[in-house]
Design a protein around this motif. Structure first.
Motif, PDB file in Angstrom:
ATOM      1  N   THR A 193      20.890  69.135  47.423  1.00  0.00           N
ATOM      2  CA  THR A 193      19.621  69.964  47.326  1.00  0.00           C
ATOM      3  C   THR A 193      18.784  70.109  48.383  1.00  0.00           C
ATOM      4  O   THR A 193      18.795  69.692  49.464  1.00  0.00           O
ATOM      5  CB  THR A 193      19.744  69.713  46.086  1.00  0.00           C
ATOM      6  N   VAL A 201      24.444  66.072  43.521  1.00  0.00           N
ATOM      7  CA  VAL A 201      24.352  65.785  43.063  1.00  0.00           C
ATOM      8  C   VAL A 201      25.646  66.030  42.694  1.00  0.00           C
ATOM      9  O   VAL A 201      26.464  66.452  43.266  1.00  0.00           O
ATOM     10  CB  VAL A 201      23.699  68.120  42.666  1.00  0.00           C
ATOM     11  N   LYS A 217      28.474  64.689  36.951  1.00  0.00           N
ATOM     12  CA  LYS A 217      27.932  64.307  36.216  1.00  0.00           C
ATOM     13  C   LYS A 217      26.960  64.711  35.805  1.00  0.00           C
ATOM     14  O   LYS A 217      25.985  64.317  34.390  1.00  0.00           O
ATOM     15  CB  LYS A 217      28.192  62.460  35.844  1.00  0.00           C
ATOM     16  N   ASP A 218      25.507  65.384  36.606  1.00  0.00           N
ATOM     17  CA  ASP A 218      24.693  65.901  36.504  1.00  0.00           C
ATOM     18  C   ASP A 218      24.784  66.694  35.103  1.00  0.00           C
ATOM     19  O   ASP A 218      23.758  68.126  35.117  1.00  0.00           O
ATOM     20  CB  ASP A 218      23.460  66.138  37.977  1.00  0.00           C
ATOM     21  N   ASP A 219      25.683  68.343  35.897  1.00  0.00           N
ATOM     22  CA  ASP A 219      26.199  69.161  35.120  1.00  0.00           C
ATOM     23  C   ASP A 219      27.125  68.894  33.906  1.00  0.00           C
ATOM     24  O   ASP A 219      28.291  68.614  34.529  1.00  0.00           O
ATOM     25  CB  ASP A 219      26.658  70.483  36.299  1.00  0.00           C
ATOM     26  N   VAL A 220      26.784  69.120  33.088  1.00  0.00           N
ATOM     27  CA  VAL A 220      27.551  69.711  31.748  1.00  0.00           C
ATOM     28  C   VAL A 220      29.109  70.685  31.938  1.00  0.00           C
ATOM     29  O   VAL A 220      30.323  69.926  32.055  1.00  0.00           O
ATOM     30  CB  VAL A 220      27.012  69.707  30.506  1.00  0.00           C
ATOM     31  N   LEU A 221      28.629  71.642  32.092  1.00  0.00           N
ATOM     32  CA  LEU A 221      29.591  72.632  32.758  1.00  0.00           C
ATOM     33  C   LEU A 221      30.618  72.755  34.078  1.00  0.00           C
ATOM     34  O   LEU A 221      32.116  71.938  33.488  1.00  0.00           O
ATOM     35  CB  LEU A 221      29.138  74.185  33.003  1.00  0.00           C
ATOM     36  N   TYR A 222      30.298  72.081  34.159  1.00  0.00           N
ATOM     37  CA  TYR A 222      31.108  71.456  35.854  1.00  0.00           C
ATOM     38  C   TYR A 222      31.476  70.042  35.416  1.00  0.00           C
ATOM     39  O   TYR A 222      33.370  69.511  35.906  1.00  0.00           O
ATOM     40  CB  TYR A 222      31.139  70.454  36.709  1.00  0.00           C
ATOM     41  N   GLN A 232      27.671  78.980  42.776  1.00  0.00           N
ATOM     42  CA  GLN A 232      26.664  78.524  43.546  1.00  0.00           C
ATOM     43  C   GLN A 232      26.182  77.756  44.910  1.00  0.00           C
ATOM     44  O   GLN A 232      24.889  78.230  45.142  1.00  0.00           O
ATOM     45  CB  GLN A 232      26.516  76.845  42.500  1.00  0.00           C
TER      46      GLN A 232
END
Length: 136
Positions: free
Chosen positions: A29, A35, A38-43, A88
């Motif tokens: 970022t 990032v 595991k920081d984003d549930v969708l991915y 993204q």
């Protein structure tokens, strides 16, 4: 039979989709924070879904046609995941959250290549079985 080359391709695709996502970061970022998936549930869900689909495809060796279809579905799932990454990273709004892309964004491409190789080997096996059936 599990000792076919497509089993190795599918197993490598599963390892990439389930294991390497925790090693490589997706992007950095603007604040300098790595990032991970595991920081984003969708991915995380899409990557683990791809891994599960690869493992399920390995054990469908008796039905090569459905194994081929499952491989195609997994390729489509990885293309969707790649589309999310491209969106993204190329977000057209004024301020993007992605300042530097990581190698984790390339994992779906490697997985797609392995799945395409597996599907090619599955198709080759199916053609071999059809040619033997014609000789009987």
């Amino acid at each position: 039979m599990l000792q076919r080359i497509q089993t190795i391709y599918l197993l490598l695709a599963a390892v990439i989709s389930a294991g390497l996502i925790f090693v490589f970061h997706l992007w950095i970022t603007n604040e300098g924070v790595n990032v991970y998936v595991k920081d984003d549930v969708l991915y995380l869900g899409l990557f683990l879904g791809s891994a599960v689909l690869s493992v399920v495809t390995i054990f469908m060796y008796k039905n090569r046609k459905s194994q081929f279809v499952m491989g195609r579905l997994n390729i489509i799932l990885n293309f969707i995941l790649l589309g999310f990454f491209v969106y993204q990273s190329l977000n057209v709004s004024g301020e993007t959250a992605v300042s530097e892309k990581g190698i984790g964004m390339l994992l779906p491409i490697v997985s797609i290549v392995l799945l395409a190789l597996a599907n090619k080997a599955i198709k080759k096996d199916e053609e071999l079985v059809k040619s033997v059936d014609r000789l009987r």
